[in-house]
Design a protein around this motif. Structure first.
Motif, PDB file in Angstrom:
ATOM      1  N   MET A  11      -5.080   0.980   4.014  1.00 36.14           N
ATOM      2  CA  MET A  11      -5.274  -0.560   4.200  1.00 36.14           C
ATOM      3  C   MET A  11      -5.471  -0.925   5.845  1.00 36.14           C
ATOM      4  SD  MET A  11      -4.755  -3.499   2.592  1.00 36.14           S
ATOM      5  CE  MET A  11      -3.662  -3.267   1.258  1.00 36.14           C
ATOM      6  N   LEU A  18      -2.502   1.059  -5.019  1.00 33.52           N
ATOM      7  CA  LEU A  18      -3.344   1.778  -5.761  1.00 33.52           C
ATOM      8  C   LEU A  18      -3.278   1.849  -7.228  1.00 33.52           C
ATOM      9  CD1 LEU A  18      -4.694   4.607  -4.908  1.00 33.52           C
ATOM     10  CD2 LEU A  18      -2.694   5.897  -5.584  1.00 33.52           C
ATOM     11  N   ALA A  51      -2.157   1.399   6.973  1.00 37.48           N
ATOM     12  CA  ALA A  51      -1.181   1.956   6.125  1.00 37.48           C
ATOM     13  C   ALA A  51      -2.156   2.686   5.248  1.00 37.48           C
ATOM     14  CB  ALA A  51      -0.072   0.991   5.181  1.00 37.48           C
ATOM     15  N   SER A  52      -1.508   3.917   4.393  1.00 34.49           N
ATOM     16  CA  SER A  52      -2.250   4.731   3.455  1.00 34.49           C
ATOM     17  C   SER A  52      -1.925   3.976   2.223  1.00 34.49           C
ATOM     18  CB  SER A  52      -1.789   5.921   3.499  1.00 34.49           C
ATOM     19  OG  SER A  52      -0.383   6.289   3.375  1.00 34.49           O
ATOM     20  N   VAL A  53      -2.994   3.949   1.295  1.00 39.42           N
ATOM     21  CA  VAL A  53      -2.843   3.411  -0.044  1.00 39.42           C
ATOM     22  C   VAL A  53      -2.668   4.515  -1.152  1.00 39.42           C
ATOM     23  CG1 VAL A  53      -4.045   2.210  -1.886  1.00 39.42           C
ATOM     24  CG2 VAL A  53      -4.477   1.469   0.250  1.00 39.42           C
ATOM     25  N   ARG A  54      -1.372   4.674  -1.326  1.00 40.07           N
ATOM     26  CA  ARG A  54      -0.689   6.090  -1.810  1.00 40.07           C
ATOM     27  C   ARG A  54      -0.001   5.908  -3.099  1.00 40.07           C
ATOM     28  NH1 ARG A  54       3.929   7.475   2.620  1.00 40.07           N
ATOM     29  NH2 ARG A  54       5.675   5.905   1.611  1.00 40.07           N
ATOM     30  N   ALA A 110       0.854  -1.228  -0.300  1.00 38.50           N
ATOM     31  CA  ALA A 110       0.003  -0.051   0.032  1.00 38.50           C
ATOM     32  C   ALA A 110       0.790   1.332  -0.167  1.00 38.50           C
ATOM     33  CB  ALA A 110      -0.847  -0.260   1.310  1.00 38.50           C
ATOM     34  N   LEU A 111       1.942   1.206   0.843  1.00 36.01           N
ATOM     35  CA  LEU A 111       3.054   2.435   0.976  1.00 36.01           C
ATOM     36  C   LEU A 111       3.588   2.567  -0.574  1.00 36.01           C
ATOM     37  CD1 LEU A 111       4.109   1.921   4.499  1.00 36.01           C
ATOM     38  CD2 LEU A 111       2.540   3.608   3.804  1.00 36.01           C
TER      39      LEU A 111
END
Lengths: 399, 404
Positions: B252, A143, B321-324, A137-138
């Motif tokens: 996430m 995405l 966590a960020s989905v970035r 995800a990071l």
């Protein structure tokens, strides 16, 4: 038969979950003696089949209580007899046991310590817990991996753990080469995050150099321009309508051969499909036409037709296709088999790189936790039977 | 042989890289650690130089960012391997090399007069790594594949995506990358074997097999339980992770962290529904009932912004966590603190560019930028003249014939 390439290398293995065990499994396949230091009771579920069987085969296991001072003493004595100590904890864990690189150098000056933490041993997030899916995800995988719904989808599994594992095995081998040449050990601080970020290098360079915003690749070619290029639905087989074929058509010569396989339908003669440029421009319409054809085909048969014409094509294999019916993997005997203690056997993932003289081998199943206690404590560390019994009574070792 | 001293882990290792972009990462991994890698390209350059993106979107064989990534730290010469005179030059280079990496179609190297039997005669200590889509044997040996076809055939595609919908392909060329990592591991193993008896060997690496090995769970589930792993949308196969949607983006979820902290927080927000019941304390119960669990958590996160949610999660040490997008990596505090991105000078362009950096930090023998990616034929004179000892008139004759 020549000895295995890593025969004589001993690895003390503190790793768990997936990435770390993948790294040490690769070393074990090529002949390193990998001794897993584990807690008892272990994680629930069978250790000898399935993914667990894949992850821990060819290794030994000892069950040592690192919360007990004599457990730590055993680990330190074993480190002194090892070439490599490998873990996938965050920085503080090995230090709290006195098993960090600085401490272990005192017992083994040329020791190699490889720590495969999630985010690395330095930096503001050094102690954060991460997992494969959070790292994906990071990093941008989740995405940007999308289908037509245009919501993020990402991997269905932890590719990050596999990349982390390969990177860990490679780093260990490189550190061993360095020691071979110079006599020096060292500490390798491997952040699984950085290992994963490194495999999207070309995308990062484009952002850094051209400042172009990233975009989902969908099925556009990420290498040589190609159209058609993608995954197309095929005819159902045995009531299974989840059948797909991947194909890639790059050059004009390939396009002409491709069209011939499809028996030159009327649409294929339309001007808007006559050059690669136009086919890329009109890819959506092109894909619709091609899927009309693939929907009438069995995936395996379409693949055979296209490959015979020199077109890159392959079935989107599911687990059974891959493990039980793939003609290529079958002919090359890719999947391995390992005997289990009860006289049965189980199939496991094979070893992709085949060395002509000293290939890696699949020798022993995933060990039961503590099954090498006697070998390690007795043969390697010299505790006699009475001393071993005391260690168990004291709670430093689990029987 | 190397024109630059190296303190890298692989200093002194001499590699001839005959591979194109499909196997290019393999030698790059070695070059980053100090190996002297000579990339041998056809006179027009390898195919990777024609793949974009290009610097400032201006296509040119020395401006491909795609090529740059796979060829940092290598030297490059041009040589037309179709010509007999070139074969003799490769043999002379091979006699002083440790490793040759190639990814021609199976059998092609032998047709060029450079098969394993020939190379082994030239240098018994040589290691030859042959990377091919499906390996050197078997019914698919001569089949064609790009990265997408390999990912399909290796089981890497089927398990990504929503049930019933089109499988989703990885970001980046991950079948090629998996093969390159395996190739580098195998080549180093062959070096250890050579330490014992001085003999090299031939490594047959199938990209299909390397990629199949890089799919975490598919074979294990099939062999262990007879289960064909399905596509599950964003639900990770372990059932502890799923993508959730905040007010302004995606995050996430993770249900492996401290459950008490998570559920207290959700409860305080009045969104816990049945999650306060004791059975949810059991991590295996959470996995077994993941769909309901994540549905409840999705309802909970939808009023937060990503930043609000993640800040609080981090304070509670919950592994959310960020989905970035990958752009975020350039602003990532952790990567910045560890110096992950590195500047590489391209003097002929008068510019410096930020490259992704080391996948590992070695205490003594660091990953390094030794040289920017090579221009086409940049080291032809240096390698063939200064190092191989071809006379100036020989070089001129070879150049006139279009061989170098």
């Amino acid at each position: 038969m020549a000895p295995l390439p890593l025969a004589g290398i001993r690895v003390l293995d503190f790793t768990w979950v997936v990435a770390g065990p993948v790294a040490t499994r690769l070393l074990a396949d090529f002949g390193a003696e990998v001794i897993k230091l584990e807690r008892k009771p272990g994680p629930p579920g069978s250790r000898q089949t399935g993914l667990q069987g894949d992850l821990h085969r060819n290794k030994r296991s000892i069950a040592v209580n690192m919360a007990h001072p004599r457990g730590v003493e055993i680990a330190r004595r074993l480190a002194a007899l090892s070439d490599v100590v490998i873990d996938n904890f965050s920085a503080r864990v090995m230090r709290s046991w006195g098993m960090d690189y600085a401490s272990l150098q005192a017992v083994k000056p040329d020791i190699i310590c490889v720590s495969m933490s999630g985010l690395g041993h330095s930096g503001p997030r050094a102690n954060y817990v991460s997992y494969g899916p959070t790292l994906q995800a990071l990093s941008g995988f989740t995405l940007l991996m999308r289908d037509s719904s245009d919501a993020p989808v990402g991997y269905g599994y932890s590719y990050a753990d596999m990349v982390g594992g390969y990177t860990g095995a490679l780093a260990t081998l490189m550190a061993l080469r360095y020691r071979q040449r110079t006599g020096c050990g060292q500490f390798v601080d491997l952040a699984q995050f950085e290992a994963l970020v490194s495999v999207i290098g070309p995308s990062l360079l484009e952002i850094a150099v051209n400042g172009r915003p990233s975009a989902p690749p969908y099925y556009r070619s990420q290498e040589m321009p190609a159209a058609p290029h993608g995954v197309y639905r095929c005819r159902a087989r045995d009531d299974d309508d989840d059948r797909w074929i991947a194909l890639s058509v790059q050059s004009q010569a390939e396009w002409e051969r491709f069209v011939k396989v499809l028996e030159t339908p009327a649409w294929s003669r339309e001007p808007r499909f006559q050059t690669l440029y136009l086919r890329m421009k009109n890819q959506a319409e092109l894909d619709r036409h091609i899927e009309e054809w693939t929907r009438a085909q069995v995936a395996e048969e379409a693949m055979a037709l296209l490959q015979r014409a020199g077109i890159a094509a392959g079935v989107v294999n599911n687990g059974a296709d891959l493990c039980a019916r793939n003609p290529q993997l079958g002919a090359r005997e890719f999947w391995g088999r390992v005997p289990l203690p009860d006289g049965s056997s189980t199939q496991v993932t094979g070893i992709p790189a085949r060395l002509s003289r000293t290939p890696g081998t699949i020798r022993t199943p995933s060990p039961l936790i503590g099954s090498a206690n006697e070998y390690v404590l007795g043969e390697l560390l010299g505790y006699d039977a009475a001393a071993r019994a005391r260690l168990i009574d004291d709670g430093a070792v689990w029987a | 042989m190397s024109s630059m001293e190296s303190d890298g882990a692989l200093a002194g290792l001499r590699v001839l890289d005959l591979a194109n972009y499909r196997g290019g990462l393999c030698a790059r991994l070695l070059a980053d650690m100090g190996a002297d890698v000579i990339k041998i390209e056809p006179p027009g350059g390898e195919a990777g130089r024609r793949i974009g993106p290009f610097v400032d979107n201006r296509p040119h064989r020395d401006r491909s960012l795609f090529f740059w990534f796979y060829n940092l730290n290598k030297r490059a010469v041009t040589l037309d391997l179709q010509r007999p005179a070139a074969t003799a030059i490769v043999k002379r280079l091979a006699s002083a090399a440790d490793l040759i990496i190639e990814n021609f179609a199976p059998g092609r190297l032998a047709e060029l007069g450079l098969g394993w039997e020939v190379l082994e005669q030239v240098n018994p200590a040589l290691i030859l790594l042959s990377i091919a889509p499906f390996g050197q044997t078997g019914p698919y040996r001569d089949f064609r594949a790009d990265d997408t076809v390999l990912a399909a055939e290796a089981g890497m595609l089927y398990v990504n995506g929503r049930p019933g919908h089109q499988p989703v392909r990885p970001l980046g060329l991950q079948a090629y990358h998996s093969a390159s990592y395996f190739g580098a591991i195998a080549a180093l193993c062959a070096l250890f074997a050579r330490d014992r008896d001085g003999r090299g060997q031939w490594i047959d690496l199938s990209m299909q097999e390397a990629t199949a090995a890089a799919v975490e769970h598919v074979a294990g589930s099939y062999f262990g339980e007879g289960r064909i792993e399905p596509r599950r949308g964003t639900l990770h196969w372990s059932r502890y992770f799923r993508v959730g949607r905040c007010r302004d983006g995606y995050i996430m979820h993770c249900t492996l962290g401290d459950w008490t902290s998570l559920v207290e927080w959700v409860k305080a927000d009045g969104k816990a529904q049945d999650l306060t019941e004791p059975q949810w304390d059991d991590v295996l119960y959470r996995a077994a009932h993941a769909e309901h669990l994540f549905d409840v958590l999705d309802e909970w996160v939808k009023d937060y912004t990503c930043e609000e949610l993640l800040e609080r999660a981090q304070a509670l040490r919950l592994p959310y966590a960020s989905v970035r997008p990958p752009e975020a990596l350039f602003a990532d505090e952790q990567l910045a603190a560890r110096g992950y991105f590195v500047e590489v000078e391209h003097p002929e362009l008068g510019r410096r560019f930020r490259y992704p950096g080391a996948p590992y930090c070695f205490g003594r023998s660091p990953w390094r930028v030794y040289r920017r990616p090579p221009l086409l034929g940049e080291h032809t004179g240096e390698v063939f003249g200064d190092e191989l000892g071809l006379a100036a008139d020989e070089m001129a004759a070879l150049a006139a014939e279009g061989i170098i």
